[in-house]
Design a protein around this motif. Sequence first.
Motif, mmCIF file in Angstrom:
data_model
loop_
_atom_site.group_PDB
_atom_site.id
_atom_site.type_symbol
_atom_site.label_atom_id
_atom_site.label_comp_id
_atom_site.label_asym_id
_atom_site.label_seq_id
_atom_site.Cartn_x
_atom_site.Cartn_y
_atom_site.Cartn_z
ATOM 1 N N GLY A 175 -22.420 31.041 -9.886
ATOM 2 C CA GLY A 175 -21.952 29.900 -10.540
ATOM 3 C C GLY A 175 -22.868 29.434 -11.766
ATOM 4 N N ALA A 176 -23.555 30.449 -12.161
ATOM 5 C CA ALA A 176 -24.331 30.211 -13.508
ATOM 6 C C ALA A 176 -23.435 29.811 -14.646
ATOM 7 N N ASP A 177 -24.275 29.092 -15.538
ATOM 8 C CA ASP A 177 -23.273 29.092 -16.869
ATOM 9 C C ASP A 177 -24.033 29.705 -17.929
ATOM 10 N N LEU A 178 -23.302 31.000 -18.404
ATOM 11 C CA LEU A 178 -23.531 31.837 -19.221
ATOM 12 C C LEU A 178 -22.654 31.832 -20.383
ATOM 13 N N SER A 179 -22.091 30.884 -20.697
ATOM 14 C CA SER A 179 -20.957 30.727 -21.639
ATOM 15 C C SER A 179 -21.594 30.965 -22.997
ATOM 16 N N ASP A 180 -21.028 31.804 -24.014
ATOM 17 C CA ASP A 180 -21.511 32.009 -25.251
ATOM 18 C C ASP A 180 -22.803 32.580 -25.371
ATOM 19 N N ALA A 181 -23.282 33.120 -24.350
ATOM 20 C CA ALA A 181 -24.793 33.785 -24.559
ATOM 21 C C ALA A 181 -24.392 35.073 -24.861
ATOM 22 N N ARG A 182 -25.605 35.615 -25.417
ATOM 23 C CA ARG A 182 -25.618 37.071 -25.803
ATOM 24 C C ARG A 182 -26.322 38.000 -24.681
ATOM 25 N N LEU A 183 -25.630 38.768 -24.114
ATOM 26 C CA LEU A 183 -26.192 39.693 -23.145
ATOM 27 C C LEU A 183 -26.174 41.231 -23.274
ATOM 28 N N THR A 184 -26.193 41.415 -24.585
ATOM 29 C CA THR A 184 -25.950 42.857 -25.015
ATOM 30 C C THR A 184 -27.069 43.754 -24.377
ATOM 31 N N LYS A 185 -26.433 44.977 -23.705
ATOM 32 C CA LYS A 185 -27.218 45.654 -23.143
ATOM 33 C C LYS A 185 -28.262 45.128 -22.069
ATOM 34 N N VAL A 186 -27.698 44.078 -21.214
ATOM 35 C CA VAL A 186 -28.766 43.633 -20.248
ATOM 36 C C VAL A 186 -28.343 44.146 -19.003
ATOM 37 N N GLY A 187 -29.233 44.607 -18.381
ATOM 38 C CA GLY A 187 -29.241 45.176 -16.930
ATOM 39 C C GLY A 187 -28.970 44.240 -15.964
ATOM 40 N N LEU A 188 -27.726 44.290 -15.380
ATOM 41 C CA LEU A 188 -27.074 43.565 -14.304
ATOM 42 C C LEU A 188 -26.683 44.418 -13.026
ATOM 43 N N PHE A 189 -27.442 45.452 -12.819
ATOM 44 C CA PHE A 189 -27.051 46.403 -11.694
ATOM 45 C C PHE A 189 -27.146 45.663 -10.237
ATOM 46 N N ARG A 190 -26.053 45.596 -9.750
ATOM 47 C CA ARG A 190 -25.692 44.810 -8.547
ATOM 48 C C ARG A 190 -26.282 43.227 -8.581
ATOM 49 N N ALA A 191 -25.904 42.857 -9.623
ATOM 50 C CA ALA A 191 -26.142 41.343 -9.746
ATOM 51 C C ALA A 191 -24.966 40.729 -9.199
ATOM 52 N N ASN A 192 -25.263 39.348 -8.737
ATOM 53 C CA ASN A 192 -24.190 38.560 -8.395
ATOM 54 C C ASN A 192 -23.828 37.569 -9.176
#
Length: 459
Positions: free
Chosen positions: A316-333
Amino acid sequence: MSDDVRERPRVSGTVVAQFVTQLPLLKLYVPIWISCEFVWTLLGSALVLLADIARVTSTRWKRRHAVVGLIAVSGALVAIQLVLTAVEQPWWPSLGGILDWLGNWYLVLIAAWLACGAYMLHRRGKRSATTPPVPVRWVEGPDQLSVVARPAATRAPSELALQSRWNWTAITSVITAFTAIGALLFTSLSLKATEQGQVTDRYTKAIDQIGTTGNDHLETRLGGVYALERLAHDSPRDQPTIIEVLSAFIRSNAPHITSPPLRGGTCSSPAAITLDVQAALTVLGRRDTSQDSGTSIDLHQVCMAGANLTGANLVGADLSDARLTKVGLFRANLSGAELSGTYLDNAYLADAELTNAHLAVADLTRADLFKADLTNAQLDNALLTEAQLSKANLAGADLFNADLTYARFENTNLTGTNFRSAKLAGADFVGADLTNAEHDASTITKDAWKSPETIGAWW
């Protein structure tokens, strides 16, 4: 003035300063010591009371076993609770937690316990005074033996009746138990107030720490971030506030997207995120979400390129319009997360949970979504050029007008997926399941790959 006289004020001031610094510890240890004293007083009086009741009712056990059992069970529960409260452990609630759960009913339980004791004393008092046995002696007469009574008891009849009607040991035990219980409750409330005061002091200190600026205060800010994490663990009811504080800290210290945000915005600074921002992200990602009370993480329009969010819980996090280039989200919920317009190009999202996530207009160019769960995800107008979606689950996903050019869908579940107006040129659907997938005349499938194992291909 001699040197010795000059030194005395400084030495005295040091002693006073040391004493003052120990006052917070005194506020903590003194109530605990008082609680221990009351614990032993209560246990001792309870044992005396139960022993006396057992002696009184030994001849009438069948009639009074329920009352004695109630008192024994109540005393045992109180004793167990007090022992577990005195010993620090995470698997049993504190006395304050038990009282909060019981509300005002704990007074009823105490009243019932005392009423049982009073009832037993009343039954003891109703027993009629019996005439004490008259001692006799044999006297040898002229012809036969005769019986001669000894003189009457030296104690007055009123004293004997009073002794037979009232058991003052039991009465004293009841009064002592009542006093100990009242004192214990008062001490519990005092400890609770002291604990809340300590939580407030810790919170204020942590806020001051993360509010420091400059590279020379990096360690101070890190300490403040981890102090807030510990505070959220120790005081779950303060976790929603701590989530908002850490979210605001990240938004204030990380670069942000300049307008316009959608596929054209740039970060205010090309610098990578700092260690304190990464620490705050890590703390937010591993929190206990059951204590959120409806509060969600707000990191919209924040630049977090290259951040490590492996296994992070961002439901439910608000990450709209954020820049997550090359972010490691392995097994993230990221279930239900708001990712509209978010830059996720080259992000690592393998095995990530994106159920019901909102990814409209998001940029997922060359993102790795291997085995990711995108069930019912909203991906309309998203950019997924050369994205890796092999063995992912996109059942019921909305890919209306999405750009999936050269995307890889090997062995992917695409049941009921909406491909209307989507661009599938050069996409690889080998072994994919397209059962009931929606498409229309504007769906582009030029050079799209399929195999005999592909199910539901319409081109």
